[in-house]
Design a protein around this motif. Structure first.
Motif, mmCIF file in Angstrom:
data_model
loop_
_atom_site.group_PDB
_atom_site.id
_atom_site.type_symbol
_atom_site.label_atom_id
_atom_site.label_comp_id
_atom_site.label_asym_id
_atom_site.label_seq_id
_atom_site.Cartn_x
_atom_site.Cartn_y
_atom_site.Cartn_z
ATOM 1 N N LEU A 64 59.434 85.310 64.982
ATOM 2 C CA LEU A 64 58.161 84.594 64.923
ATOM 3 C C LEU A 64 57.813 84.306 63.464
ATOM 4 C CD1 LEU A 64 56.254 86.899 67.439
ATOM 5 C CD2 LEU A 64 57.339 84.692 67.955
ATOM 6 N N ARG A 65 57.197 83.159 63.232
ATOM 7 C CA ARG A 65 56.764 82.772 61.896
ATOM 8 C C ARG A 65 55.257 83.013 61.775
ATOM 9 N NH1 ARG A 65 59.296 79.325 58.387
ATOM 10 N NH2 ARG A 65 60.604 78.501 60.086
ATOM 11 N N VAL A 66 54.854 83.688 60.706
ATOM 12 C CA VAL A 66 53.424 83.942 60.482
ATOM 13 C C VAL A 66 52.804 82.740 59.773
ATOM 14 C CG1 VAL A 66 53.711 86.449 60.384
ATOM 15 C CG2 VAL A 66 53.864 85.097 58.269
ATOM 16 N N PRO A 67 51.496 82.573 59.870
ATOM 17 C CA PRO A 67 50.847 81.437 59.198
ATOM 18 C C PRO A 67 50.922 81.572 57.672
ATOM 19 C CG PRO A 67 49.215 82.922 60.123
ATOM 20 C CD PRO A 67 50.541 83.379 60.639
ATOM 21 N N GLU A 68 50.791 80.461 57.022
ATOM 22 C CA GLU A 68 50.822 80.441 55.557
ATOM 23 C C GLU A 68 49.696 81.326 55.009
ATOM 24 O OE1 GLU A 68 50.872 77.157 51.909
ATOM 25 O OE2 GLU A 68 50.911 76.522 54.008
ATOM 26 N N GLY A 69 50.017 82.079 53.970
ATOM 27 C CA GLY A 69 49.035 82.960 53.362
ATOM 28 C C GLY A 69 49.025 84.360 53.940
ATOM 29 N N GLY A 118 47.894 81.218 64.359
ATOM 30 C CA GLY A 118 48.909 80.590 63.531
ATOM 31 C C GLY A 118 50.305 81.125 63.751
ATOM 32 N N LEU A 119 50.456 82.116 64.632
ATOM 33 C CA LEU A 119 51.775 82.666 64.944
ATOM 34 C C LEU A 119 52.546 81.662 65.803
ATOM 35 C CD1 LEU A 119 53.148 85.456 64.369
ATOM 36 C CD2 LEU A 119 52.530 86.087 66.701
ATOM 37 N N GLU A 120 53.821 81.457 65.486
ATOM 38 C CA GLU A 120 54.625 80.502 66.250
ATOM 39 C C GLU A 120 56.090 80.936 66.253
ATOM 40 O OE1 GLU A 120 55.495 77.246 62.696
ATOM 41 O OE2 GLU A 120 53.886 76.863 64.133
ATOM 42 N N PRO A 121 56.872 80.481 67.232
ATOM 43 C CA PRO A 121 58.294 80.837 67.268
ATOM 44 C C PRO A 121 59.010 80.346 66.006
ATOM 45 C CG PRO A 121 57.608 79.956 69.383
ATOM 46 C CD PRO A 121 56.477 79.711 68.431
ATOM 47 N N TYR A 122 59.849 81.196 65.457
ATOM 48 C CA TYR A 122 60.618 80.814 64.264
ATOM 49 C C TYR A 122 61.705 79.814 64.637
ATOM 50 C CZ TYR A 122 63.289 81.307 59.935
ATOM 51 O OH TYR A 122 63.949 81.044 58.760
ATOM 52 N N VAL A 123 62.390 80.049 65.748
ATOM 53 C CA VAL A 123 63.406 79.106 66.237
ATOM 54 C C VAL A 123 62.681 78.045 67.050
ATOM 55 C CG1 VAL A 123 65.473 78.834 67.656
ATOM 56 C CG2 VAL A 123 65.174 80.901 66.261
#
Length: 366
Positions: free
Chosen positions: A284-289, A266-271
């Motif tokens: 990086l954006r972490v998955p929900e929760g 679920g890790l993905e680039p924030y930009v």
């Protein structure tokens, strides 16, 4: 006790001026360059307070936390401030700047952050500079995070006040910083009755007592160790070649992005758009929760040396920052960060492919 940092001969004005000249060459500028004796917030604030006042109408571009700070300083100066805020996962565009001018033709000052290390985005300054130059506004740029990671060209871009710091991509000290100042900016300061004078914030003091005096006598005792560290830092960049230093930062950013995508969990680039992503650091954006600060804490337990941090403030919940700048702009540092994140995410019960992610890092670096 004898120590190489103690009992040094005083730093001469000639040595100080020579370091300024090398910084000017790094920026490719013919403008005056002043090395300020403090962290980059000193010239960032001093430049705004020197050029803005009750008669100023400022377009303040907000693509991260520093843009918010600049707006506060401008309001403190009595300026009328028009904020142009864009989501932190993207960048501002030249068309948005052009539209702001059309709606508010009275704008005579533009403040912009080049690269936001805190949010991982970078703004297209060359394109924006053309629009600002055509409108005739004074252009103020925070290039603290971008210098050394991507091109910073104040003369070519029409930047009137360009502030840099050495502590990020340059791999140097945090205790000194620099600002290039155009003739237009000096004239604006000279005409501003509220510009700091006889003050540590004053750029005019440096103009009158240092530059106009032929750089023969310093205003005060310089921060000697920081100045020598800055000199060594610039020497290292000159030896490696600025293009090579920037190339390492670009490779680190692309490799981190590729590794994060391949890691999964679920890790993905924030930009969102790679074209908007800053070479100096990858967010990086972490998955929900999942709490980003907890993931970083787990990763640092496994490897305290990795250049990872959670986002600041509210972003600590969702953002991880990979600070692959300076000495950490290497494939080894990126691999270590990806491996540490994989282990931390796995501990939370998420399914990750660490081996695949490390292969993606190597492939992207090549």
């Amino acid at each position: 006790m004898n120590h190489p940092f103690l009992d040094l001969a005083p730093l001469s004005a000639a040595r100080f001026a020579a370091i300024e000249d090398r910084v000017a060459r790094l920026l490719g500028t013919e403008q005056d360059v002043v090395i300020m004796q403090g962290e980059a917030l000193l010239p960032l604030e001093g430049a705004i307070r020197g050029t803005a006042g009750p008669g100023t109408t400022a377009l303040n571009v907000i693509t991260g936390p520093y843009g918010q700070t600049f707006g506060d300083w401008l309001r403190d100066c009595g300026a009328t401030v028009i904020d142009l805020a864009v989501p932190f996962h993207t960048a501002v565009t030249a068309d948005q700047i052009r539209s702001a001018f059309a709606e508010h033709p009275e704008i005579d000052f533009v403040s912009l952050v080049h690269a936001e290390a805190a949010t991982g985005n970078t703004n297209p300054v060359a394109e924006i500079g053309e629009v600002v130059r055509a409108h005739g506004a004074l252009f103020y740029l925070d290039a603290v995070a971008s210098i050394g990671a991507e091109p910073v060209l104040p003369d070519a871009w029409g930047v009137d006040l360009c502030v840099i710091g050495a502590q990020k991509a340059m791999g140097g000290p945090a205790g000194v910083s620099a600002v290039s100042v155009s003739e237009r900016a000096w004239a604006r300061m000279a005409a501003n009755p509220r510009a700091p004078r006889r003050s540590y914030l004053s750029l005019l003091d440096w103009k009158h007592r240092w530059i106009d005096g032929g750089r023969k006598a310093l205003l005060h005792a310089p921060a000697q160790l920081e100045m020598l560290a800055l000199e060594a830092c610039v020497e290292r960049i000159e030896a490696d070649g600025l293009d090579a230093v920037m190339g390492r930062h670009g490779a680190a950013a692309l490799s981190t992005r590729a590794g994060a995508v391949a890691l999964g969990g679920g890790l993905e680039p924030y930009v969102h758009d790679v074209g908007d992503a800053a070479p100096v650091a990858t967010t990086l954006r972490v998955p929900e929760g999942v709490m980003a600060s907890e993931v970083v804490a787990r990763a640092l337990v496994a490897d305290p040396a990795v250049p990872l941090a959670a986002g600041g403030g509210a972003l600590a919940k969702e953002m991880i920052r990979v600070n692959h700048y300076g000495v950490d702009a290497t494939v080894g540092a990126v691999r270590a960060c990806v491996a540490a994140l994989g282990a931390a995410l796995a501990e939370t019960g998420l399914r990750v492919d660490t081996e695949g992610a490390l292969r993606a890092v190597e492939d992207a670096w090549r």
